[in-house]
Design a protein around this motif. Structure first.
Motif, mmCIF file in Angstrom:
data_model
loop_
_atom_site.group_PDB
_atom_site.id
_atom_site.type_symbol
_atom_site.label_atom_id
_atom_site.label_comp_id
_atom_site.label_asym_id
_atom_site.label_seq_id
_atom_site.Cartn_x
_atom_site.Cartn_y
_atom_site.Cartn_z
ATOM 1 N N THR A 74 7.909 -11.216 -14.820
ATOM 2 C CA THR A 74 7.112 -10.057 -14.427
ATOM 3 C C THR A 74 7.521 -9.618 -13.037
ATOM 4 O O THR A 74 7.885 -10.431 -12.197
ATOM 5 N N THR A 75 7.452 -8.318 -12.789
ATOM 6 C CA THR A 75 7.892 -7.797 -11.492
ATOM 7 C C THR A 75 6.934 -6.753 -10.941
ATOM 8 O O THR A 75 7.350 -5.753 -10.367
ATOM 9 N N ARG A 76 5.646 -6.955 -11.125
ATOM 10 C CA ARG A 76 4.675 -5.984 -10.603
ATOM 11 C C ARG A 76 4.725 -6.006 -9.082
ATOM 12 O O ARG A 76 4.492 -7.026 -8.457
ATOM 13 N N PRO A 77 5.038 -4.880 -8.456
ATOM 14 C CA PRO A 77 5.171 -4.833 -6.992
ATOM 15 C C PRO A 77 3.798 -4.805 -6.313
ATOM 16 O O PRO A 77 3.122 -3.778 -6.295
ATOM 17 N N LEU A 78 3.369 -5.916 -5.770
ATOM 18 C CA LEU A 78 2.046 -5.989 -5.151
ATOM 19 C C LEU A 78 2.014 -5.387 -3.752
ATOM 20 O O LEU A 78 0.948 -5.155 -3.206
ATOM 21 N N THR A 79 3.162 -5.124 -3.171
ATOM 22 C CA THR A 79 3.186 -4.618 -1.795
ATOM 23 C C THR A 79 3.091 -3.101 -1.706
ATOM 24 O O THR A 79 2.938 -2.561 -0.621
ATOM 25 N N PHE A 80 3.180 -2.398 -2.834
ATOM 26 C CA PHE A 80 3.094 -0.941 -2.816
ATOM 27 C C PHE A 80 1.648 -0.490 -2.949
ATOM 28 O O PHE A 80 0.864 -1.077 -3.685
ATOM 29 N N ASP A 81 1.300 0.574 -2.221
ATOM 30 C CA ASP A 81 -0.045 1.144 -2.338
ATOM 31 C C ASP A 81 -0.249 1.716 -3.734
ATOM 32 O O ASP A 81 0.638 2.369 -4.286
ATOM 33 N N GLY A 82 -1.392 1.470 -4.321
ATOM 34 C CA GLY A 82 -1.727 2.015 -5.625
ATOM 35 C C GLY A 82 -1.238 1.193 -6.805
ATOM 36 O O GLY A 82 -1.378 1.609 -7.954
ATOM 37 N N THR A 83 -0.686 0.029 -6.545
ATOM 38 C CA THR A 83 -0.176 -0.808 -7.633
ATOM 39 C C THR A 83 -1.265 -1.153 -8.635
ATOM 40 O O THR A 83 -1.024 -1.189 -9.843
ATOM 41 N N GLU A 84 -2.462 -1.355 -8.165
ATOM 42 C CA GLU A 84 -3.561 -1.737 -9.071
ATOM 43 C C GLU A 84 -3.915 -0.619 -10.046
ATOM 44 O O GLU A 84 -4.582 -0.848 -11.051
ATOM 45 N N HIS A 85 -3.449 0.599 -9.789
ATOM 46 C CA HIS A 85 -3.734 1.726 -10.681
ATOM 47 C C HIS A 85 -2.563 2.065 -11.608
ATOM 48 O O HIS A 85 -2.673 2.966 -12.425
ATOM 49 N N VAL B 223 0.146 1.641 -14.654
ATOM 50 C CA VAL B 223 0.133 1.111 -16.010
ATOM 51 C C VAL B 223 1.571 0.881 -16.443
ATOM 52 O O VAL B 223 2.439 1.721 -16.229
ATOM 53 N N GLY B 224 1.817 -0.266 -17.038
ATOM 54 C CA GLY B 224 3.166 -0.554 -17.515
ATOM 55 C C GLY B 224 3.401 -2.042 -17.592
ATOM 56 O O GLY B 224 2.593 -2.841 -17.114
ATOM 57 N N LEU B 225 4.517 -2.410 -18.174
ATOM 58 C CA LEU B 225 4.807 -3.826 -18.356
ATOM 59 C C LEU B 225 5.436 -4.472 -17.133
ATOM 60 O O LEU B 225 5.244 -5.651 -16.889
ATOM 61 N N PHE B 226 6.217 -3.732 -16.368
ATOM 62 C CA PHE B 226 6.876 -4.262 -15.177
ATOM 63 C C PHE B 226 7.602 -5.578 -15.480
ATOM 64 O O PHE B 226 7.370 -6.603 -14.846
ATOM 65 N N LEU B 227 8.459 -5.559 -16.472
ATOM 66 C CA LEU B 227 9.204 -6.748 -16.875
ATOM 67 C C LEU B 227 10.688 -6.573 -16.610
ATOM 68 O O LEU B 227 11.223 -5.476 -16.696
ATOM 69 N N ASN B 228 11.344 -7.669 -16.308
ATOM 70 C CA ASN B 228 12.794 -7.713 -16.197
ATOM 71 C C ASN B 228 13.282 -8.931 -16.970
ATOM 72 O O ASN B 228 12.579 -9.936 -17.076
#
Length: 64
Positions: free
Chosen positions: A19-30, A32-37
């Motif tokens: 998983t590659t959900r970018p937690l450092t970007f503003d608005g990440t919690e909003h 939608v998507g898989l964010f997979l590599n």
């Protein structure tokens, strides 16, 4: 080890999904998507090695 056993090769390559959900970007919690590599993983085995020592050796190499 199964891939090595059934392919007859001691050096195998396969894909691992992470998983590659970018937690450092503003608005990440909003977002939608898989964010997979899928990253390539190369594994070398020895026919005489059992699973537990092989896993420990693999873990040591990935943490370095």
């Amino acid at each position: 080890m199964l891939l090595s056993k059934y392919s007859g090769r001691d050096d195998v390559l396969f894909g691992a999904t992470v998983t590659t959900r970018p937690l450092t970007f503003d608005g990440t919690e909003h977002m939608v998507g898989l964010f997979l590599n899928t990253i390539p993983v190369r594994a070398r085995t020895r026919p005489t090695m059992s699973v537990a020592p092989w896993l420990q050796r693999s873990a040591e190499h990935t943490s370095a």
